[in-house]
Write an enzyme that holds these catalytic residues in place. Structure first.
Site, PDB file in Angstrom:
ATOM      1  N   LYS A 131       9.853  40.544 -12.411  1.00  0.00           N
ATOM      2  CA  LYS A 131       9.677  39.155 -12.863  1.00  0.00           C
ATOM      3  C   LYS A 131      10.658  38.907 -13.997  1.00  0.00           C
ATOM      4  CE  LYS A 131       4.874  38.378 -11.623  1.00  0.00           C
ATOM      5  NZ  LYS A 131       3.551  38.148 -12.230  1.00  0.00           N
TER       6      LYS A 131
ATOM      7  N   HIS B 102       9.650  37.758 -23.997  1.00  0.00           N
ATOM      8  CA  HIS B 102       9.823  39.209 -24.009  1.00  0.00           C
ATOM      9  C   HIS B 102      10.906  39.618 -25.003  1.00  0.00           C
ATOM     10  CE1 HIS B 102       8.032  38.927 -19.805  1.00  0.00           C
ATOM     11  NE2 HIS B 102       7.190  39.672 -20.478  1.00  0.00           N
TER      12      HIS B 102
ATOM     13  N   HIS C 276      11.733  36.969 -19.955  1.00  0.00           N
ATOM     14  CA  HIS C 276      11.979  35.663 -20.570  1.00  0.00           C
ATOM     15  C   HIS C 276      12.102  35.765 -22.090  1.00  0.00           C
ATOM     16  CE1 HIS C 276       7.740  35.821 -21.475  1.00  0.00           C
ATOM     17  NE2 HIS C 276       7.467  35.958 -20.184  1.00  0.00           N
TER      18      HIS C 276
HETATM   19  N1  ARG Z   1       3.430  42.406 -19.324  1.00  0.00           N
HETATM   20  C1  ARG Z   1       2.742  41.387 -20.035  1.00  0.00           C
HETATM   21  C2  ARG Z   1       3.434  40.046 -19.853  1.00  0.00           C
HETATM   22  O1  ARG Z   1       4.617  39.999 -19.648  1.00  0.00           O
HETATM   23  C3  ARG Z   1       2.661  41.663 -21.494  1.00  0.00           C
HETATM   24  C4  ARG Z   1       1.869  42.881 -21.842  1.00  0.00           C
HETATM   25  C5  ARG Z   1       1.266  42.784 -23.191  1.00  0.00           C
HETATM   26  N2  ARG Z   1       0.574  43.944 -23.596  1.00  0.00           N
HETATM   27  C6  ARG Z   1      -0.672  44.288 -23.243  1.00  0.00           C
HETATM   28  N3  ARG Z   1      -1.160  45.408 -23.671  1.00  0.00           N
HETATM   29  N4  ARG Z   1      -1.420  43.476 -22.528  1.00  0.00           N
HETATM   30  O2  ARG Z   1       2.807  39.020 -19.949  1.00  0.00           O
END
Ligand code: ARG
Length: 581
Positions: free
Chosen positions: A141, A147, A144
């Site tokens: 994905k 991130h 963005h």
């Molecule tokens: N992968 C998730 C996203 O892009 C963020 C993860 C955040 N960390 C967690 N422990 N939930 O939305």
């Protein structure tokens, strides 16, 4: 540097006001060189209210001024403190300036590389175990702007804690599980290319993901196949697992390469996939503890409200019993606690996930984990309009390339670029600094509008200006033809520009401390910017070359201290200072 003076001042106040010295030390500030006129140090009014020396309403009622004037009268100054006066800011202290200059500049007083890292003074607990989870993109994905923000903010928090003497574990928690991997696998059979996967995995997987999503809109069977693939994956089917592992490994490899360009590192790449099995244990545990309720729709929920009203709850299983994002997060938190016994854990994730983390922490608490209150969500605001030539940013690499390209364009206009061996490298480093500085300007919770032009300006409060200042100080050292001395005669640094710059340098640890207490990088950024403005002013009027030797040396030492401090501050912000530009 300034610690010795802070202690001395705190000692005097402690005697006059009968408050424990340790309580006062962290309240003493180096005055802002731009506004202070009555002394190098300041005890501001607000913290005096906080520690109960002044009543809360004393400022409004006007009694604060009288009280601090009284307190000031009771202070009997002793060397190195020469004078105490009260004014609208608080109590200002003048100290033995020669001694202050010496302690800020001389090598023996303090290892310069450690400027600002003396945390003992402010009660920063050293040796704590701190887990920082950041970046955490989803494979296939888009990476963005959120991130990117998590990556640089998390890296900052990790660096800051490390610099202050904590043990830091850096975790990248990848979105590497879920039905989207079924879709990706089906898509790869339809649209994938082995070659493209090898050379450009992140981009290729994203393209496949977009295509298969489009195809699935017309062909319901694709969804069925995707669910089937994911079911096989959950049951550890070797063929499914092998394909998934390849997607994951190649993506991590490429991510690591890009993170390296950004100066970002992780101790471990973890991910949701590692907790699909353990989240089933979490579900059993919840059931046994009597916390799991099954709704009419068949989903499993945990009531988190105080009054059992379900006004606040989390959903931890789907109706088919499979786990969800939060279930995996519960399992991951427990695993991290078991492995690291952390004193604090930070999740650096954008504010849209605020509810998720509130539910996560509350569920952990309900499960009886007493360390739940050691977990913190560092939430940050949205970045708007981060675009590259390709359009809306989808890849981290695009942002870095764009920063480099635009910076190189700008540099091409400067005469010095022609004599550079590695203009691309410099452009990349400076370009990234510009992106970082723009991001660190405001409060982290605020949204901001990304603007390449503003970020890349060489004047004004930008990252380019910081780099420019650093390069200029390096060239000043190079071209002086002298070695930086270990100490100098303070009497040679009496110009206003020199004294202001010195005072700014003396206040570095304070800026670091403020950034640490609030977890706000902007305090270090604005410190660095003010330092750079003072350097510019000093550079104009305090010539090194052509001055008598002792004066030239004293000034060189002053500029050297400014450069090291600037570099240390930039380093905390994850910026790599350049020597030339
Ligand atoms: N992968 C998730 C996203 O892009 C963020 C993860 C955040 N960390 C967690 N422990 N939930 O939305």
């Amino acid at each position: 540097m300034a610690c010795h003076f802070r202690r001395a001042i705190a000692g005097l106040i402690s005697k006059a006001a009968r408050i424990h010295e340790e309580k006062i030390v962290p309240l003493i500030q180096v005055s802002n060189p731009k506004t202070s006129s009555e002394g190098e140090f300041l005890l501001p009014i607000k913290p005096l209210i906080d520690i109960g020396v002044l009543p809360p309403d004393s400022v409004e009622s006007g009694t604060a001024q009288d009280t601090i004037a009284n307190l000031t009268n009771r202070i009997s100054c002793q060397h190195p403190v020469l004078k105490a006066v009260s004014n609208k800011y608080g109590i200002q202290f003048s100290v033995d300036q020669a001694l202050l200059i010496k302690s800020v500049l001389s090598k023996e007083q303090e290892d310069r590389e450690q400027y600002g890292r003396r945390s003992d003074l402010f009660g920063v607990r050293k040796g704590e175990k701190v887990v920082v989870e950041y970046s955490s993109p989803n494979i296939a994905k888009p990476f963005h702007a959120g991130h990117l923000r998590s990556t640089i903010m998390g890296n900052f928090i990790a660096k800051l804690h490390h610099a202050l003497g904590n043990k830091v574990v850096r975790i990248n928690y990848l979105g590497d599980w879920g039905v989207q991997f079924g879709l990706l696998a089906v898509g790869f059979q339809l649209f994938g290319s082995e070659e493209a996967l090898q050379t450009n995995p992140i981009q290729h997987l994203f393209e496949v993901y977009v295509k298969v999503n489009q195809a699935a809109e017309e062909d319901e069977d694709i969804h069925r196949q995707a669910r089937e693939f994911f079911r096989l994956l959950e049951h550890r089917d070797p063929t499914a697992l092998a394909l998934w592992t390849r997607f994951r490994d190649l993506s991590i490899e490429e991510y690591s390469r890009i993170y390296k360009r950004l100066g970002v590192q992780f101790d471990e790449y973890s991910g949701e996939s590692m907790y699909s099995y353990r989240s089933q244990q979490v579900i059993s545990q919840l059931r046994e503890a009597g916390l799991l309720q099954i709704t009419e729709r068949g989903t499993g929920v945990v009531d988190l409200s105080e009054d059992n009203s379900m006004s606040f709850y989390s959903t931890v299983t789907r109706s088919d019993g499979t786990s969800l994002y939060i279930t995996r997060d519960i399992a991951a938190a427990v695993d991290r606690y078991e492995r690291f016994k952390f004193d604090r854990m930070y999740y650096v994730v954008d504010k849209s996930q605020e509810d998720h983390f509130r539910q996560l922490f509350k569920t952990l608490e309900k499960m009886g984990y007493t360390w739940a209150d050691r977990c913190h969500h560092i939430k940050f605001g949205r970045v708007q309009g981060m675009k590259t030539r390709r359009g809306e940013v989808v890849l981290l690499e695009d942002i870095l390339n764009e920063a480099q390209r635009q910076m190189l364009d700008n540099m091409q206009q400067a005469a010095t670029t022609k004599h550079m061996d590695n203009p691309e490298e410099v452009a990349e480093t400076v370009g990234i600094t510009a992106v970082l500085a723009q991001d660190f300007r405001g409060k982290i919770l605020s949204d901001y509008k990304f603007d390449w032009n503003r970020a890349l300006q060489s004047k004004g409060d930008t990252g380019v200006f910081l780099q420019y200042t650093h390069a200029r100080l390096c060239s000043l050292e190079r071209e002086s033809g002298m070695l930086v001395p270990d100490s100098c005669d303070p009497a040679l640094l009496q110009e206003q520009q020199a004294l202001q710059l010195l005072q700014q340098i003396a206040g570095f640890d304070q800026a670091v401390h403020k950034a640490w207490t609030e977890l706000e990088p902007r305090h270090i950024l604005s410190y660095n910017l003010q330092l750079s403005h003072l350097v510019a002013a000093a550079h104009k009027s305090l010539k090194v070359k052509g001055s008598p030797k002792d004066v030239a040396e004293a000034r060189l030492l002053l500029f050297h201290a400014a450069r090291v401090t600037l570099a240390n501050g930039m380093d905390l912000l994850c910026m790599t200072p350049v020597d030339r530009m």
